[in-house]
Motif scaffolding. Structure first.
Motif, PDB file in Angstrom:
ATOM      1  N   THR A   1      41.851  49.004  52.092  1.00 46.13           N
ATOM      2  CA  THR A   1      40.695  48.110  51.944  1.00 46.13           C
ATOM      3  C   THR A   1      40.430  47.864  50.457  1.00 46.13           C
ATOM      4  O   THR A   1      39.411  47.280  50.098  1.00 46.13           O
ATOM      5  N   ASP A   2      41.357  48.293  49.601  1.00 46.27           N
ATOM      6  CA  ASP A   2      41.175  48.247  48.148  1.00 46.27           C
ATOM      7  C   ASP A   2      41.853  47.011  47.556  1.00 46.27           C
ATOM      8  O   ASP A   2      43.045  47.016  47.262  1.00 46.27           O
ATOM      9  N   LEU A   3      41.078  45.956  47.379  1.00 45.66           N
ATOM     10  CA  LEU A   3      41.635  44.701  46.869  1.00 45.66           C
ATOM     11  C   LEU A   3      42.135  44.833  45.441  1.00 45.66           C
ATOM     12  O   LEU A   3      43.188  44.280  45.083  1.00 45.66           O
ATOM     13  N   ASP A   4      41.408  45.568  44.603  1.00 43.28           N
ATOM     14  CA  ASP A   4      41.838  45.739  43.216  1.00 43.28           C
ATOM     15  C   ASP A   4      43.223  46.375  43.142  1.00 43.28           C
ATOM     16  O   ASP A   4      44.054  45.991  42.312  1.00 43.28           O
ATOM     17  N   TYR A   5      43.480  47.330  44.019  1.00 41.14           N
ATOM     18  CA  TYR A   5      44.776  47.994  44.043  1.00 41.14           C
ATOM     19  C   TYR A   5      45.879  46.992  44.393  1.00 41.14           C
ATOM     20  O   TYR A   5      46.941  46.965  43.763  1.00 41.14           O
ATOM     21  N   VAL A   6      45.635  46.156  45.379  1.00 45.74           N
ATOM     22  CA  VAL A   6      46.617  45.145  45.793  1.00 45.74           C
ATOM     23  C   VAL A   6      46.893  44.164  44.656  1.00 45.74           C
ATOM     24  O   VAL A   6      48.049  43.851  44.342  1.00 45.74           O
ATOM     25  N   VAL A   7      45.842  43.682  44.012  1.00 46.34           N
ATOM     26  CA  VAL A   7      46.008  42.716  42.922  1.00 46.34           C
ATOM     27  C   VAL A   7      46.755  43.330  41.742  1.00 46.34           C
ATOM     28  O   VAL A   7      47.561  42.664  41.086  1.00 46.34           O
ATOM     29  N   ASN A   8      46.507  44.602  41.482  1.00 50.66           N
ATOM     30  CA  ASN A   8      47.146  45.271  40.345  1.00 50.66           C
ATOM     31  C   ASN A   8      48.582  45.691  40.609  1.00 50.66           C
ATOM     32  O   ASN A   8      49.394  45.737  39.685  1.00 50.66           O
ATOM     33  N   GLN A   9      48.906  45.993  41.862  1.00 48.55           N
ATOM     34  CA  GLN A   9      50.202  46.607  42.165  1.00 48.55           C
ATOM     35  C   GLN A   9      51.218  45.685  42.822  1.00 48.55           C
ATOM     36  O   GLN A   9      52.410  46.018  42.847  1.00 48.55           O
ATOM     37  N   CYS A  10      50.792  44.547  43.344  1.00 48.03           N
ATOM     38  CA  CYS A  10      51.700  43.715  44.135  1.00 48.03           C
ATOM     39  C   CYS A  10      52.206  42.499  43.354  1.00 48.03           C
ATOM     40  O   CYS A  10      51.417  41.789  42.720  1.00 48.03           O
TER      41      CYS A  10
ATOM     42  N   ILE B   1      39.791  34.248  48.166  1.00 53.76           N
ATOM     43  CA  ILE B   1      40.366  33.764  46.907  1.00 53.76           C
ATOM     44  C   ILE B   1      39.419  34.062  45.740  1.00 53.76           C
ATOM     45  O   ILE B   1      39.860  34.446  44.649  1.00 53.76           O
ATOM     46  N   LYS B   2      38.126  33.926  45.973  1.00 51.80           N
ATOM     47  CA  LYS B   2      37.165  34.262  44.915  1.00 51.80           C
ATOM     48  C   LYS B   2      37.260  35.744  44.556  1.00 51.80           C
ATOM     49  O   LYS B   2      37.253  36.114  43.373  1.00 51.80           O
ATOM     50  N   GLU B   3      37.371  36.604  45.569  1.00 50.10           N
ATOM     51  CA  GLU B   3      37.488  38.042  45.321  1.00 50.10           C
ATOM     52  C   GLU B   3      38.784  38.356  44.571  1.00 50.10           C
ATOM     53  O   GLU B   3      38.805  39.182  43.649  1.00 50.10           O
ATOM     54  N   ILE B   4      39.867  37.695  44.957  1.00 47.80           N
ATOM     55  CA  ILE B   4      41.147  37.891  44.261  1.00 47.80           C
ATOM     56  C   ILE B   4      41.016  37.473  42.802  1.00 47.80           C
ATOM     57  O   ILE B   4      41.480  38.163  41.896  1.00 47.80           O
ATOM     58  N   SER B   5      40.381  36.328  42.574  1.00 46.26           N
ATOM     59  CA  SER B   5      40.268  35.804  41.209  1.00 46.26           C
ATOM     60  C   SER B   5      39.445  36.723  40.316  1.00 46.26           C
ATOM     61  O   SER B   5      39.765  36.913  39.139  1.00 46.26           O
ATOM     62  N   LEU B   6      38.386  37.310  40.863  1.00 47.11           N
ATOM     63  CA  LEU B   6      37.563  38.229  40.077  1.00 47.11           C
ATOM     64  C   LEU B   6      38.336  39.502  39.747  1.00 47.11           C
ATOM     65  O   LEU B   6      38.226  40.033  38.640  1.00 47.11           O
ATOM     66  N   SER B   7      39.117  39.973  40.705  1.00 50.97           N
ATOM     67  CA  SER B   7      39.964  41.138  40.452  1.00 50.97           C
ATOM     68  C   SER B   7      41.059  40.804  39.442  1.00 50.97           C
ATOM     69  O   SER B   7      41.387  41.604  38.570  1.00 50.97           O
ATOM     70  N   LEU B   8      41.592  39.597  39.544  1.00 52.54           N
ATOM     71  CA  LEU B   8      42.651  39.137  38.642  1.00 52.54           C
ATOM     72  C   LEU B   8      42.159  39.067  37.201  1.00 52.54           C
ATOM     73  O   LEU B   8      42.927  39.289  36.258  1.00 52.54           O
ATOM     74  N   SER B   9      40.888  38.784  37.014  1.00 54.48           N
ATOM     75  CA  SER B   9      40.322  38.674  35.665  1.00 54.48           C
ATOM     76  C   SER B   9      40.377  40.009  34.914  1.00 54.48           C
ATOM     77  O   SER B   9      40.346  40.034  33.686  1.00 54.48           O
ATOM     78  N   LYS B  10      40.470  41.106  35.670  1.00 49.99           N
ATOM     79  CA  LYS B  10      40.498  42.442  35.058  1.00 49.99           C
ATOM     80  C   LYS B  10      41.902  43.041  35.046  1.00 49.99           C
ATOM     81  O   LYS B  10      42.083  44.172  34.616  1.00 49.99           O
ATOM     82  N   SER B  11      42.876  42.288  35.534  1.00 49.24           N
ATOM     83  CA  SER B  11      44.220  42.829  35.713  1.00 49.24           C
ATOM     84  C   SER B  11      45.219  42.227  34.731  1.00 49.24           C
ATOM     85  O   SER B  11      45.105  41.063  34.331  1.00 49.24           O
ATOM     86  N   LYS B  12      46.223  43.012  34.368  1.00 48.11           N
ATOM     87  CA  LYS B  12      47.317  42.523  33.533  1.00 48.11           C
ATOM     88  C   LYS B  12      48.486  42.036  34.384  1.00 48.11           C
ATOM     89  O   LYS B  12      49.446  41.468  33.862  1.00 48.11           O
TER      90      LYS B  12
ATOM     91  N   SER C   1      39.129  33.811  37.157  1.00 51.87           N
ATOM     92  CA  SER C   1      40.027  34.748  36.480  1.00 51.87           C
ATOM     93  C   SER C   1      40.160  34.446  34.994  1.00 51.87           C
ATOM     94  O   SER C   1      40.596  35.298  34.220  1.00 51.87           O
ATOM     95  N   LYS C   2      39.782  33.201  34.599  1.00 54.65           N
ATOM     96  CA  LYS C   2      39.956  32.745  33.212  1.00 54.65           C
ATOM     97  C   LYS C   2      41.446  32.695  32.838  1.00 54.65           C
ATOM     98  O   LYS C   2      41.820  32.841  31.674  1.00 54.65           O
ATOM     99  N   LYS C   3      42.288  32.480  33.855  1.00 50.82           N
ATOM    100  CA  LYS C   3      43.721  32.386  33.645  1.00 50.82           C
ATOM    101  C   LYS C   3      44.239  31.085  34.238  1.00 50.82           C
ATOM    102  O   LYS C   3      43.602  30.482  35.094  1.00 50.82           O
TER     103      LYS C   3
END
Length: 211
Positions: A67-76, A102-113, A140-142
Motif C-alpha cells: 500500500t506504499d505508493l512512495d516505495y513503488v515510485v522510488n523503486q520501479c 496520477i496526482k498521488e504519483i506526481s506528488l511522490s515523483l516530486s520527491k524522488s530521483k 512533480s515539477k518535472k
C-alpha cells in the motif's frame, strides 16, 4: 527490473499474477486494505478461472503486495496504472479515480530521483493522456521525457479468459509521444513474450482511441 502495478482490480491483479509467475519482480499496490489482505493470502476478490491458482504461485515467486505508493515510485522502472474507470449514469467514463492516482504519483515523483515510465492500462477516453501529463508535470515539477515517461498501453481482456488473454495477447498497443519510453516498454514485452506478439506503435491519442 522492478515493475509496479497500481490497482488490484480485474486487469491489475491478472497482470500482476502473470508477471509474478514469470519471475518478474512485481509490486501490486491498492488503497483498499481489505482487498490487499485477501490478495496477500492468495484469495482473489472476484471470480476468474485460473487466476486464484496463478496468484498463489506468483506470491511464492516474485509478486509482492503493498500500500506504499512512495516505495513503488522510488523503486520501479515501469509503473502500470490499472485503476477502475467506471461508466457513469450518462454513459460517459468516470476518470476521477485515475486522476486521483496520477496526482498521488506526481506528488511522490516530486520527491524522488527515480525516472519511471508511467503506463496507462485503464480504459480512458481520447486526450486523457494529455490531462495526465499536465497533472504529472504540474505537481512533480518535472517534464515528460526528463523526469518521467508516459505511455498508453490499453488492455484487451475478456471475463472468463483473463489469464489466457494476458498470457497470449493478440496484439500489444504502445502509444507515446516519446521514443525512449516506447522502446523501453517494447523491450519489457519482448522479455515477457519472447518476441512472439505483434506490436502496434503509435501516439498516445491513437492508442486511447483504439481501446
Amino acid at each position: 527490473m522492478n515493475i509496479g502495478i497500481i490497482g488490484a482490480g480485474f486487469v491489475g491483479l491478472t497482470f500482476a499474477a502473470v508477471l509474478g509467475s514469470k519471475n518478474i519482480n512485481t509490486i501490486l499496490l491498492d488503497s483498499d486494505l481489505k482487498k490487499i489482505k485477501q490478495i496477500e493470502r492468495g484469495i482473489i476478490p472476484f471470480y476468474e478461472p485460473k487466476l486464484g491458482t496463478l496468484l498463489q504461485k506468483s506470491l511464492k515467486k516474485s509478486l509482492k503486495i503493498s500500500t506504499d505508493l512512495d516505495y513503488v515510485v522510488n523503486q520501479c522502472e515501469i509503473i502500470f496504472v490499472t485503476v477502475g474507470t467506471p461508466t457513469r449514469s450518462d454513459g460517459k467514463i468516470n476518470l476521477k479515480n485515475i486522476e486521483l492516482v496520477i496526482k498521488e504519483i506526481s506528488l511522490s515523483l516530486s520527491k524522488s530521483k527515480n525516472i519511471p515510465i508511467i503506463v496507462i492500462k485503464s480504459t480512458v477516453i481520447p486526450k486523457t493522456s494529455e490531462t495526465i501529463r499536465k497533472i504529472l508535470e504540474r505537481n512533480s515539477k518535472k517534464k515528460e521525457g526528463e523526469g518521467f515517461g508516459l505511455v498508453v498501453n490499453p488492455e484487451f481482456l475478456s471475463e472468463g479468459k483473463a489469464v489466457d488473454d494476458t498470457l497470449n495477447p493478440h496484439i500489444i498497443v504502445i502509444g507515446s509521444n516519446e521514443k525512449r519510453s516506447i522502446n523501453k516498454i517494447k523491450k519489457f514485452y519482448n522479455k515477457l513474450y519472447k518476441n512472439k506478439i505483434p506490436y502496434f506503435i503509435t501516439n498516445s491519442q491513437t492508442a486511447e482511441m483504439i481501446k
